[in-house]
Design a protein around this motif. Structure first.
Motif, short mmCIF file in Angstrom:
data_model
loop_
_atom_site.label_atom_id
_atom_site.label_comp_id
_atom_site.label_asym_id
_atom_site.label_seq_id
_atom_site.Cartn_x
_atom_site.Cartn_y
_atom_site.Cartn_z
N VAL A 5 62.26 -102.04 49.19
CA VAL A 5 63.32 -101.88 48.20
C VAL A 5 64.37 -100.89 48.68
O VAL A 5 65.56 -101.18 48.70
CB VAL A 5 62.75 -101.44 46.84
CG1 VAL A 5 63.87 -101.16 45.84
CG2 VAL A 5 61.80 -102.49 46.30
N GLY A 8 67.24 -101.45 51.55
CA GLY A 8 68.15 -102.56 51.35
C GLY A 8 69.58 -102.30 51.78
O GLY A 8 70.38 -103.22 51.88
N GLY A 9 69.94 -101.06 52.02
CA GLY A 9 71.30 -100.74 52.44
C GLY A 9 72.15 -100.20 51.30
O GLY A 9 71.80 -100.31 50.13
N LYS A 10 73.28 -99.61 51.66
CA LYS A 10 74.13 -98.94 50.67
C LYS A 10 74.79 -99.90 49.69
O LYS A 10 75.23 -99.49 48.63
CB LYS A 10 75.18 -98.09 51.36
CG LYS A 10 76.16 -98.89 52.18
CD LYS A 10 77.19 -98.02 52.85
CE LYS A 10 78.04 -98.94 53.67
NZ LYS A 10 79.26 -98.58 54.07
N ASP A 11 74.85 -101.19 50.01
CA ASP A 11 75.45 -102.18 49.10
C ASP A 11 74.41 -102.86 48.21
O ASP A 11 74.76 -103.70 47.40
CB ASP A 11 76.21 -103.24 49.90
CG ASP A 11 77.41 -102.66 50.62
OD1 ASP A 11 77.99 -101.67 50.12
OD2 ASP A 11 77.76 -103.17 51.70
N ASP A 12 73.15 -102.51 48.37
CA ASP A 12 72.08 -103.10 47.59
C ASP A 12 71.83 -102.23 46.36
O ASP A 12 71.46 -101.06 46.48
CB ASP A 12 70.82 -103.21 48.44
CG ASP A 12 69.69 -103.89 47.73
OD1 ASP A 12 69.13 -103.28 46.79
OD2 ASP A 12 69.34 -105.02 48.10
N ALA A 13 72.02 -102.81 45.17
CA ALA A 13 71.90 -102.04 43.93
C ALA A 13 70.52 -101.41 43.78
O ALA A 13 70.40 -100.23 43.43
CB ALA A 13 72.22 -102.92 42.73
N ALA A 14 69.48 -102.18 44.05
CA ALA A 14 68.12 -101.65 43.90
C ALA A 14 67.86 -100.50 44.87
O ALA A 14 67.27 -99.49 44.51
CB ALA A 14 67.09 -102.75 44.09
N ALA A 15 68.33 -100.65 46.10
CA ALA A 15 68.12 -99.60 47.11
C ALA A 15 68.80 -98.30 46.70
O ALA A 15 68.30 -97.21 46.99
CB ALA A 15 68.65 -100.05 48.47
N CYS A 16 69.89 -98.41 45.98
CA CYS A 16 70.61 -97.21 45.54
C CYS A 16 70.01 -96.60 44.28
O CYS A 16 69.97 -95.38 44.13
CB CYS A 16 72.08 -97.56 45.28
SG CYS A 16 72.96 -98.05 46.77
N GLN A 103 74.01 -111.61 39.20
CA GLN A 103 73.79 -110.62 40.25
C GLN A 103 72.62 -111.01 41.13
O GLN A 103 72.66 -110.85 42.35
CB GLN A 103 73.56 -109.23 39.64
CG GLN A 103 74.82 -108.60 39.10
CD GLN A 103 74.54 -107.26 38.44
OE1 GLN A 103 73.46 -107.02 37.91
NE2 GLN A 103 75.54 -106.39 38.46
N ALA A 107 72.71 -111.91 45.09
CA ALA A 107 71.84 -111.19 46.03
C ALA A 107 70.96 -112.14 46.84
O ALA A 107 70.25 -111.71 47.74
CB ALA A 107 70.97 -110.19 45.27
#
Length: 125
Positions: A5, A8-16, A103, A107
């Protein structure tokens, strides 16, 4: 699995969002039970089912088709991400369900227009 999770990178909502949730409990890695290992699932799906069983959880959240078959075969109740959205809408935690489904679609989760329509009807809008 935490790494799946949060990486996922800075553009991934869950990762943030996930690392900021103080109510979320991060569980340690486990040796997954042999009956789950035999399904050759991903590490995350296997860990979810292992923990669901060990913690006597009401249900596991699983979207992967093979993981859902495994859960059924070993009597682990489950729902998917869309089921969580439907429940959140029904309980008034989301004003509208459709943006959440869109969303998920954006994704990469496969959701047909027919499925989204059925989910929206189930959610009550």
């Amino acid at each position: 699995m935490w790494q799946e999770v949060v990486n996922g990178g800075k553009d991934d909502a869950a990762a943030c969002i996930v690392p900021t949730l103080d109510w979320l409990q991060r569980l340690p890695p486990v040796d997954v039970a042999l009956d789950i290992q035999r399904w050759n699932l991903g590490a995350g799906e296997s860990a979810v089912m292992h923990h669901a069983r060990e913690l006597a959880a009401d249900r596991a959240i699983l979207d992967d088709a093979a993981a859902r078959r495994c859960a059924r075969s070993i009597n682990i109740a489950m729902t998917g991400t869309c089921g969580v959205i439907v429940l959140a809408k029904r309980r008034g935690l989301l004003p509208k369900a459709e943006p959440a489904f869109r969303q998920l679609q954006a994704a990469g989760l496969w959701l047909s227009e027919e499925l989204i329509a059925a989910l929206l009807q189930e959610a009550g809008g």
